[in-house]
Write a protein that holds these residues in place. Structure first.
Motif, PDB file in Angstrom:
ATOM      1  N   VAL A   3      19.874 -20.194  18.586  1.00 56.08           N
ATOM      2  CA  VAL A   3      19.997 -19.745  17.201  1.00 56.08           C
ATOM      3  C   VAL A   3      19.937 -18.232  17.205  1.00 56.08           C
ATOM      4  O   VAL A   3      19.009 -17.641  17.753  1.00 56.08           O
ATOM      5  N   THR A   4      20.922 -17.593  16.608  1.00 52.13           N
ATOM      6  CA  THR A   4      20.922 -16.139  16.529  1.00 52.13           C
ATOM      7  C   THR A   4      20.635 -15.712  15.101  1.00 52.13           C
ATOM      8  O   THR A   4      21.135 -16.307  14.144  1.00 52.13           O
ATOM      9  N   CYS A  52      16.241  -1.968  20.922  1.00 53.14           N
ATOM     10  CA  CYS A  52      15.877  -3.339  20.574  1.00 53.14           C
ATOM     11  C   CYS A  52      16.710  -4.343  21.365  1.00 53.14           C
ATOM     12  O   CYS A  52      16.190  -5.384  21.795  1.00 53.14           O
ATOM     13  N   GLN A  53      17.990  -4.037  21.585  1.00 51.73           N
ATOM     14  CA  GLN A  53      18.826  -4.923  22.387  1.00 51.73           C
ATOM     15  C   GLN A  53      18.354  -4.956  23.833  1.00 51.73           C
ATOM     16  O   GLN A  53      18.350  -6.009  24.463  1.00 51.73           O
ATOM     17  N   ALA A  54      17.943  -3.807  24.361  1.00 46.41           N
ATOM     18  CA  ALA A  54      17.439  -3.761  25.734  1.00 46.41           C
ATOM     19  C   ALA A  54      16.159  -4.580  25.869  1.00 46.41           C
ATOM     20  O   ALA A  54      15.971  -5.297  26.853  1.00 46.41           O
ATOM     21  N   ILE A  55      15.289  -4.480  24.879  1.00 51.90           N
ATOM     22  CA  ILE A  55      14.045  -5.250  24.903  1.00 51.90           C
ATOM     23  C   ILE A  55      14.355  -6.746  24.812  1.00 51.90           C
ATOM     24  O   ILE A  55      13.755  -7.557  25.524  1.00 51.90           O
ATOM     25  N   ALA A  56      15.296  -7.120  23.949  1.00 53.64           N
ATOM     26  CA  ALA A  56      15.663  -8.528  23.810  1.00 53.64           C
ATOM     27  C   ALA A  56      16.265  -9.065  25.102  1.00 53.64           C
ATOM     28  O   ALA A  56      15.954 -10.186  25.516  1.00 53.64           O
ATOM     29  N   HIS A  61      15.451 -12.312  30.174  1.00 51.85           N
ATOM     30  CA  HIS A  61      15.396 -12.409  31.629  1.00 51.85           C
ATOM     31  C   HIS A  61      14.015 -12.868  32.117  1.00 51.85           C
ATOM     32  O   HIS A  61      13.899 -13.470  33.167  1.00 51.85           O
ATOM     33  N   LEU A  62      12.987 -12.570  31.323  1.00 51.41           N
ATOM     34  CA  LEU A  62      11.635 -13.014  31.685  1.00 51.41           C
ATOM     35  C   LEU A  62      11.482 -14.519  31.531  1.00 51.41           C
ATOM     36  O   LEU A  62      10.779 -15.165  32.304  1.00 51.41           O
TER      37      LEU A  62
END
Length: 64
Positions: A3-4, A52-56, A61-62
């Protein structure tokens, strides 16, 4: 099923909850600050959006 949700919608809902519950601290101030930049689409919104995109992406990946 994935869900986006738009970042503006997400921060809007979070800020609405924080305002309704009168929970005002550093975290809520940060959420309201980000919400303002996403809605206003100022010149500073592009670096904030990319951060924010980098954090998401890092969070996805985690969990993978």
């Amino acid at each position: 099923m994935a869900v986006t949700v738009s970042a503006a919608v997400l921060f809007g809902l979070i800020s609405l909850v924080l305002i309704r519950t009168r929970y005002v601290q550093l975290g809520s101030a940060l959420v309201l600050f980000l919400f303002g930049f996403f809605i206003a689409s100022t010149g500073a919104s592009k670096p904030i959006t990319s951060a924010c995109q980098a954090i998401a992406q890092a969070l996805t990946h985690l969990t993978a």
